[in-house]
Design a protein around this motif. Structure first.
Motif, mmCIF file in Angstrom:
data_model
loop_
_atom_site.group_PDB
_atom_site.id
_atom_site.type_symbol
_atom_site.label_atom_id
_atom_site.label_comp_id
_atom_site.label_asym_id
_atom_site.label_seq_id
_atom_site.Cartn_x
_atom_site.Cartn_y
_atom_site.Cartn_z
ATOM 1 N N VAL B 91 0.879 -1.168 0.000
ATOM 2 C CA VAL B 91 0.000 0.000 0.000
ATOM 3 C C VAL B 91 0.914 1.215 0.000
ATOM 4 C CG1 VAL B 91 -1.746 1.276 1.287
ATOM 5 C CG2 VAL B 91 -1.706 -1.215 1.366
ATOM 6 N N ILE B 92 0.743 2.093 -0.996
ATOM 7 C CA ILE B 92 1.591 3.293 -1.060
ATOM 8 C C ILE B 92 0.993 4.340 -0.133
ATOM 9 C CG2 ILE B 92 2.575 5.067 -2.540
ATOM 10 C CD1 ILE B 92 3.488 2.586 -3.608
ATOM 11 N N LEU B 93 1.719 4.691 0.896
ATOM 12 C CA LEU B 93 1.180 5.624 1.886
ATOM 13 C C LEU B 93 1.533 7.071 1.576
ATOM 14 C CD1 LEU B 93 2.100 3.660 5.120
ATOM 15 C CD2 LEU B 93 -0.142 3.850 4.085
ATOM 16 N N ARG B 94 2.470 7.282 0.680
ATOM 17 C CA ARG B 94 2.932 8.638 0.320
ATOM 18 C C ARG B 94 3.411 9.411 1.550
ATOM 19 N NH1 ARG B 94 -1.211 11.902 -1.715
ATOM 20 N NH2 ARG B 94 -2.883 10.465 -1.131
ATOM 21 N N ILE B 95 4.184 8.751 2.391
ATOM 22 C CA ILE B 95 4.747 9.451 3.539
ATOM 23 C C ILE B 95 6.267 9.461 3.404
ATOM 24 C CG2 ILE B 95 2.881 8.973 5.147
ATOM 25 C CD1 ILE B 95 4.347 6.615 6.202
ATOM 26 N N ASN B 96 6.884 10.462 4.002
ATOM 27 C CA ASN B 96 8.332 10.511 3.902
ATOM 28 C C ASN B 96 9.025 10.285 5.240
ATOM 29 O OD1 ASN B 96 7.668 12.867 5.140
ATOM 30 N ND2 ASN B 96 8.322 14.209 3.460
ATOM 31 N N TRP B 132 -4.899 -0.394 -3.421
ATOM 32 C CA TRP B 132 -5.190 0.375 -2.205
ATOM 33 C C TRP B 132 -4.783 1.824 -2.415
ATOM 34 C CZ3 TRP B 132 -7.630 -1.381 2.135
ATOM 35 C CH2 TRP B 132 -7.804 -2.769 2.241
ATOM 36 N N VAL B 133 -5.692 2.728 -2.119
ATOM 37 C CA VAL B 133 -5.453 4.162 -2.324
ATOM 38 C C VAL B 133 -5.479 4.828 -0.961
ATOM 39 C CG1 VAL B 133 -6.399 6.196 -3.440
ATOM 40 C CG2 VAL B 133 -6.683 3.978 -4.479
ATOM 41 N N CYS B 134 -4.754 5.950 -0.840
ATOM 42 C CA CYS B 134 -4.848 6.590 0.469
ATOM 43 C C CYS B 134 -5.111 8.078 0.369
ATOM 44 C CB CYS B 134 -3.588 6.327 1.296
ATOM 45 S SG CYS B 134 -2.216 7.365 0.850
ATOM 46 N N LYS B 135 -5.776 8.575 1.399
ATOM 47 C CA LYS B 135 -6.028 10.016 1.528
ATOM 48 C C LYS B 135 -5.345 10.482 2.805
ATOM 49 C CE LYS B 135 -10.414 11.036 -0.634
ATOM 50 N NZ LYS B 135 -11.785 11.395 -0.448
ATOM 51 N N HIS B 136 -4.897 11.710 2.819
ATOM 52 C CA HIS B 136 -4.158 12.208 3.975
ATOM 53 C C HIS B 136 -4.977 13.157 4.823
ATOM 54 C CE1 HIS B 136 0.025 11.532 1.987
ATOM 55 N NE2 HIS B 136 -0.499 10.445 2.477
ATOM 56 N N ILE B 137 -4.814 13.034 6.133
ATOM 57 C CA ILE B 137 -5.340 14.049 7.054
ATOM 58 C C ILE B 137 -4.108 14.757 7.601
ATOM 59 C CG2 ILE B 137 -6.529 14.491 9.214
ATOM 60 C CD1 ILE B 137 -8.114 12.008 8.850
ATOM 61 N N LYS B 138 -3.949 16.029 7.242
ATOM 62 C CA LYS B 138 -2.733 16.746 7.645
ATOM 63 C C LYS B 138 -2.992 17.795 8.704
ATOM 64 C CE LYS B 138 0.411 16.606 3.821
ATOM 65 N NZ LYS B 138 0.823 17.209 2.602
ATOM 66 N N LYS B 139 -3.947 18.691 8.458
ATOM 67 C CA LYS B 139 -4.138 19.787 9.397
ATOM 68 C C LYS B 139 -4.961 19.270 10.561
ATOM 69 C CE LYS B 139 -4.204 23.586 6.041
ATOM 70 N NZ LYS B 139 -2.880 23.340 5.594
ATOM 71 N N PRO B 140 -4.774 19.736 11.767
ATOM 72 C CA PRO B 140 -3.697 20.610 12.209
ATOM 73 C C PRO B 140 -2.583 19.853 12.950
ATOM 74 C CG PRO B 140 -5.474 20.670 13.785
ATOM 75 C CD PRO B 140 -5.763 19.539 12.830
#
Lengths: 150, 381
Positions: B91-96, B132-140
């Motif tokens: 699953v590609i999480l797109r996190i660094n 598997w696709v992902c969406k990010h919750i960033k703020k706050p």
């Protein structure tokens, strides 16, 4: 070799200041925190009413203020009260405080350890032992993790 | 009360299967080992090797029998059992930064991953692309997300983070579910909405606080989802009730910080941490107070032998007290910090057995917490 390596000025740049993700603490307005009332505490010490003096000196802790003088003043006052206690009364003094009071006392004790003077460490160690048995290790953990302290 | 020592290394994380016969755990390396219970023994039956970094979170979905793992290699894998073998799907999480915790949602159609990238990845399966696709919750969020727990409505997610706050987010994904009905935490729940954020410190009023608090290590929703508990690095445990979130009840404990927490009834929690034993906390909704309910560990009975005069003076010399106990070792079953608690039987409303794993490589499971459920289920909320 390029000429740029001759100057060392870049070494004084604080890189963290330019980090856009830098964590900045929330600012709490603490400008009106003046610390414990010196006159009140002094008079209580002179009267020999040490329990009341202890309660009074733990009021209005200068936690949020950025004014270092206020903090130093408060610490000096607290140390005066703690030194005025007799060894046998230290335990009673700690018992008279509530949970938050013990936490605050521990903060002042550790602050006092930072700048030791003649007899301060001995007095503070006595208070530390009693405060520890009242507040447990959690009390010390709260001193260490507090972002803003006295 | 039983204790089993798996290894000498810390157990990074663990998860049980549906009928509690198998446990998946990470023995502080890049793999996941699955052990099966055989009488009183545990036998290793599978080794899941795919991660390139330490596995920091494992969750075993009970109904769909899939395991999701996340690690410091910034990846997550969903494992499915094909025959006798577990097959991974990346699953590609797109996190660094490293992933820190993972949790399946109650309906198991999505999972959330908390990471050091200061965001939460909500992942769901996209049928058309078989991916598997992902969406990010960033703020706050402003620092690492350490712990996650889903609300029973499959949409709300509680997250504890290193920026000293515990928050409730909406993780509503319109592709996989219907719009959720209102709950006590709010009625408008678009993706990424913050429905609750704890103040800097749970303790209200009094001297010696107002700012600070500590990293939020563990969060847990109660069975109904109306209550949220979290433990913090400043040795406090706090509970907030949805709808009444202006008053947060908290307790500054006298112990070392607690790392994990779980509700075992609607009114009581079990938590454990650096003190190496689980403790019970009781919440009184009417008074809004959290009180310490006692240790849940039975210490070994140390034989009380008389202390000689020489030992007394030695103690005085070394530790400034001539106390009776020599305290050679910890009295608790766990010999090192406990990092995770999981409920085995009874769910979060009537837990009768729970399990703890820790840095000593051992696992303890405790029975008979029913005496706590008995006295407290009579409370009306």
């Amino acid at each position: 070799m390029s000429k740029n390596t001759v100057s060392n000025r870049f070494r004084t740049v604080d890189v963290d200041e330019y980090d856009e993700n830098k964590f900045v603490d929330e600012e709490d307005g603490g400008e009106n925190q003046l610390g414990p009332d010196e006159a009140e505490v002094d008079s209580l010490i002179r009267q020999g009413n040490l329990m009341e003096a202890l309660q009074a000196v733990l009021k209005n802790p200068p936690i949020n203020t950025k004014n270092q003088n206020v903090k130093d003043c408060a610490e000096g006052l607290v140390l005066k009260v703690l030194s005025a206690f007799k060894s046998s009364d230290v335990d009673k003094g700690v018992q008279s405080l509530d949970k938050n009071g013990v936490d605050l006392l521990m903060k002042y004790i550790y602050k006092g350890f930072e700048t030791p003077s003649d007899n301060s460490s001995a007095v503070l160690l006595q208070w530390h032992e009693k405060a520890l048995s009242a507040g447990g290790l959690g009390c010390i953990v709260r001193v260490l993790t507090a972002r803003k302290t006295v | 009360m039983a204790y089993h020592s798996f290894l000498l290394e810390p157990i990074s994380c663990h998860s049980w299967n549906k009928d509690r016969t198998q446990i998946a755990l990470c023995p502080n390396n890049h793999d996941v080992h699955i052990y099966k219970k055989d009488g009183t023994k545990w036998i290793k039956i599978h080794e899941l090797k795919e991660h390139n970094g330490q596995v920091t979170g494992i969750d075993w979905a009970p109904e769909s029998n899939r395991i999701v793992t996340c690690g410091t290699d910034r990846n997550a894998y969903v494992w499915s059992l094909k025959g006798e073998v577990w097959k991974p799907t990346l699953v590609i999480l797109r996190i660094n930064r490293a992933a820190r915790c993972v949790s399946w949602s109650p309906k198991e159609n999505k999972f959330a991953v908390g990471s050091g990238s200061r965001l939460i990845s909500i992942c769901y399966f996209e049928q058309e692309n078989d991916w598997w696709v992902c969406k990010h919750i960033k703020k706050p969020i402003r620092s690492t997300v350490l712990s996650l727990d889903w609300h029973p409505n499959n949409v709300l997610l509680a997250a504890g983070s290193c920026d000293f706050k515990c928050r409730v987010f909406s993780a509503y994904i319109k592709e996989v579910e219907e719009k959720p009905g209102p709950t006590v935490w709010g009625s408008k729940m678009p993706f990424g909405e913050v429905l609750f954020e704890s103040g800097p410190s749970g303790v209200s009023g009094g001297a010696g606080d107002g700012a600070g608090g500590g990293w939020v290590h563990g969060v847990c929703f109660s069975h109904s989802g109306n209550r949220l508990a979290w433990t913090s690095h400043d040795s406090t445990v706090a509970i907030a009730e949805g709808g009444k979130t202006s008053t947060i009840s908290s307790l500054s404990s006298e112990t070392l910080p607690l790392l994990c927490v779980s509700f075992i009834t609607e009114n009581s929690l079990v938590a454990a941490g650096h003190d190496c034993y689980p403790v019970l906390f009781v919440y009184d909704g009417t008074k809004g107070s959290v009180t310490f309910g006692g240790k849940l560990d039975v210490p070994k009975q140390t034989s009380q032998r008389g202390i000689s005069a020489r030992e007394r003076f030695q103690n005085l010399d070394r530790r400034a007290t001539s106390s009776e106990t020599t305290e050679q070792g910890l009295e608790s079953l766990h010999k090192n910090s406990i990092s995770q608690i999981s409920v085995l039987e009874g769910g979060k409303s009537k837990c009768s057995t729970f399990c703890t794993t820790g840095m000593d490589g051992g696992m303890e499971w405790s029975h008979g917490t029913s005496r706590y459920t008995h006295t407290h289920t009579t409370h009306t909320v």
